[in-house]
Scaffold this motif. Structure first.
Motif, mmCIF file in Angstrom:
data_model
loop_
_atom_site.group_PDB
_atom_site.id
_atom_site.type_symbol
_atom_site.label_atom_id
_atom_site.label_comp_id
_atom_site.label_asym_id
_atom_site.label_seq_id
_atom_site.Cartn_x
_atom_site.Cartn_y
_atom_site.Cartn_z
ATOM 1 N N GLN A 39 31.117 -21.464 -17.515
ATOM 2 C CA GLN A 39 30.985 -20.672 -16.299
ATOM 3 C C GLN A 39 31.265 -21.548 -15.090
ATOM 4 O OE1 GLN A 39 27.316 -18.471 -15.896
ATOM 5 N NE2 GLN A 39 28.279 -17.036 -14.481
ATOM 6 N N LYS A 43 32.380 -17.318 -10.957
ATOM 7 C CA LYS A 43 33.164 -16.630 -11.987
ATOM 8 C C LYS A 43 32.257 -16.145 -13.108
ATOM 9 C CE LYS A 43 37.655 -18.815 -11.278
ATOM 10 N NZ LYS A 43 38.820 -19.447 -11.947
ATOM 11 N N GLU A 44 32.784 -15.210 -13.895
ATOM 12 C CA GLU A 44 32.061 -14.699 -15.047
ATOM 13 C C GLU A 44 31.964 -15.777 -16.128
ATOM 14 O OE1 GLU A 44 31.313 -10.782 -13.736
ATOM 15 O OE2 GLU A 44 30.884 -11.540 -15.743
#
Length: 130
Positions: A39, A43-44
């Motif tokens: 990660q 961001k995802e």
């Protein structure tokens, strides 16, 4: 007590290599898929790679295919992620996770909150300088 402990992160130059380790204890790894997620800030969480400890089937995200290799040392209950040709976009926190009811190929579709995983490590930071 179940534990997943990551190590091996740090600062690496772009184009360089690093090896992450995930030392597992407190459960029978043979029944699990061990996966690496990452990660980056903002961001995802992304499933990077995974391996079925039972039959060795692996998964790699397209973003790392050909550059990262997942492997195991069953005697040490340790899973490794060898990362090569690192890019600045590989910079992220890398987490080791273990999932009982997931196949390696399903990692790509797994989503929050648990991404199909039962146990998580605390993560190790990989920074790639350009």
């Amino acid at each position: 007590e179940v534990q997943l402990v990551e190590s091996g992160g740090g600062l690496v130059q772009a184009g360089g290599s690093a090896r992450l380790s995930c030392a597992a204890s407190g459960f029978d790894l043979d029944d699990y898929v061990i996966a690496w997620f990452r990660q980056a800030p903002g961001k995802e969480r992304e499933g990077v790679s995974g391996i079925s400890m039972n039959d060795g089937i692996t998964y790699y995200a397209d973003s790392v295919k050909g550059r990262f290799t997942i492997s195991t040392d069953n005697a040490k209950n340790t899973v490794y992620l060898q990362m090569s040709s690192l890019k600045p976009e590989d910079r992220a926190w890398y987490y080791c996770a273990a999932g009982l009811l997931i196949s390696p190929q399903a990692i790509a579709q797994a989503g929050p909150p648990y991404y199909g995983m039962d146990f998580w490590g605390k993560g190790t930071l990989v920074t790639v300088s350009s």
